[in-house]
Design an enzyme around this catalytic site. Structure first.
Site, PDB file in Angstrom:
ATOM      1  CD  GLN A 125      38.563  31.962  30.020  1.00 10.21           C
ATOM      2  OE1 GLN A 125      37.647  32.243  29.059  1.00 10.21           O
ATOM      3  NE2 GLN A 125      39.291  32.959  30.758  1.00 10.21           N
ATOM      4  N   GLY A 126      38.689  27.252  31.997  1.00  4.93           N
ATOM      5  CA  GLY A 126      38.558  26.987  33.481  1.00  4.93           C
ATOM      6  C   GLY A 126      39.225  27.956  34.209  1.00  4.93           C
ATOM      7  CB  SER A 128      35.126  32.075  37.178  1.00  4.80           C
ATOM      8  OG  SER A 128      35.529  33.160  36.206  1.00  4.80           O
ATOM      9  CB  SER A 160      30.836  29.652  28.200  1.00  5.98           C
ATOM     10  OG  SER A 160      30.561  30.794  28.931  1.00  5.98           O
ATOM     11  CD  GLU A 243      37.280  37.275  29.249  1.00  6.89           C
ATOM     12  OE1 GLU A 243      36.620  36.327  29.721  1.00  6.89           O
ATOM     13  OE2 GLU A 243      37.913  37.869  29.906  1.00  6.89           O
ATOM     14  CD  GLU A 363      29.074  46.018  40.724  1.00  3.05           C
ATOM     15  OE1 GLU A 363      27.742  46.108  40.757  1.00  3.05           O
ATOM     16  OE2 GLU A 363      29.511  45.116  40.024  1.00  3.05           O
TER      17      GLU A 363
END
Length: 382
Positions: A125-126, A128, A160, A243, A363
């Site tokens: 998965q590209g 981030s 990953s 996800e 957060e």
């Protein structure tokens, strides 16, 4: 919320238990050989596929079992109870495949879905980037049209299984003049080209689960656009909504097993007689039970409303916190072994540091819970 399984669900569980009993995954390869571990997981997925268990939640027309949400949850719980690993191509099974089923063309489904199930072709998965993590729409990777295809340049991070992947679910900016959510396109990028460089990110555990991708004028044909040019944000949301599908059940079972192991260690050493240790373990027991029930409650919400709600952020946040508390308690209870390199507890203690970052930082998850679950105003607003 009714946790009583129907006769059909019990039959599904019993059939799966029998298959797992007759087809154990074997021992995880010893040492830190990541290639050997991945090969073991890949072989495990092939066996699941041959037994008809690789994509239980996929519709039968695409090679799955058409399992219901509850049956899918049962699958992941039983996989965890059997101490079996997740399939090697888990990103393809949980993210890529379901996204193609919604947005892909008939040709894309026919081409890509079968080798996802069999683990013949691994997916990554590209999404981030160094400056676009929680705010995905701020990504800077560019795709420029060139004839009947696209030329892509940019950088991705925390990817990953990229070192094993043949295909990448890539989101890139195709219209720099459009609003940041509007100018994105979702691609299937071939990883086996010189323009895509994979560099492992070595973690504190000594392993390299994640990678950086450096993309220098990689080529992607028009046929590998998913969902249409400029529609990448909506397609990416479909991927993100899947996800954590099923993983919550696998993770909460694994957490329970770790806690049971810690109870045994405390009892055998006499530490359980210490009321402070007993209180700590009691608190962890309550937390793991809450997480189990929250996972099933979240499933009930999906069955009612048709899609995951923001409450899922609460489950991931609490799981991260509980796992970190558990491994820290292990360091206090087990002692030197939990701080000795190469031991299982030492690995878990180091690996847990990333729990509050991966899959949505704590957060950001707290903000989602505050704003979308509790209805509180956004920070800085009256």
């Amino acid at each position: 919320m009714d946790l009583t399984f129907t006769g059909e669900q019990l039959a599904f569980r019993d059939e799966l238990r029998a298959w797992l009993r007759d087809n154990p995954p074997g021992e995880r390869p010893p040492g830190g050989d990541e290639d050997a571990v991945f090969a073991w997981q890949r072989d495990w997925q092939r066996r699941l596929h041959e037994g008809g268990w690789a994509g239980v939640h996929w519709p039968a027309e695409f090679g799955g079992r058409g399992a219901s949400l509850t049956e899918t949850a049962i699958f992941f719980e039983e996989l965890g109870r059997a101490r079996a690993p997740l399939p090697a191509n888990v990103l393809g099974l949980l993210l890529g495949g379901p996204t193609l089923m919604v947005w892909g063309t008939d040709e894309q489904k026919e081409r890509y879905l079968p080798p996802i199930l069999s683990a013949e072709e691994i997916w990554c998965q590209g999404f981030s980037e160094p400056d676009a993590g929680s705010d995905l729409a701020s990504l800077k990777t560019r795709a420029v049209r060139d004839g009947d295809g696209w030329v892509v340049t940019g950088q991705k991070v925390w990817t990953s299984a990229a070192q094993y992947a043949k295909w990448c679910m890539l989101v890139a900016r195709t219209d720099p003049d459009a609003a940041k959510h509007k100018g994105l396109t979702y691609f299937l990028m071939g990883m086996e080209q010189d323009a895509v460089q994979v560099r492992p990110l070595k973690q504190i555990t000594g392993g390299a689960e994640f990678n950086e991708l450096f993309i220098e004028e990689a080529r992607i044909p028009d046929a590998n656009v998913v969902g249409g040019v400029g529609n990448g944000w909506k397609v990416a949301l479909t991927t993100l909504m899947n996800e954590r599908a099923g993983l919550a059940f696998f993770l909460q079972v694994r957490l329970r097993q770790q806690l049971d192991g810690l109870f045994e260690a405390a009892a055998s050493s006499g530490a359980l007689d210490d009321p402070r240790v007993a209180d700590t373990l009691g608190d962890l027991h309550v937390r793991t039970e809450v997480l189990r029930l929250m996972a099933w409650r979240g499933l009930s919400a999906i069955e009612t409303y048709g899609q995951p709600g923001p409450e899922g952020s609460l489950g991931k946040w609490l799981w991260s916190e509980t796992n970190q508390l558990l491994v820290q308690a292990a360091a206090d209870i087990v002692g030197a072994e939990a701080l000795t390199a190469g031991t299982p507890w030492a690995y878990e203690l180091l690996r847990a540091r990333g729990n509050s970052i991966e899959g949505g930082t704590t957060e950001i998850l707290k903000n989602i819970v505050a704003e979308r679950v509790m209805g509180l105003p956004r920070a800085g607003r009256a």
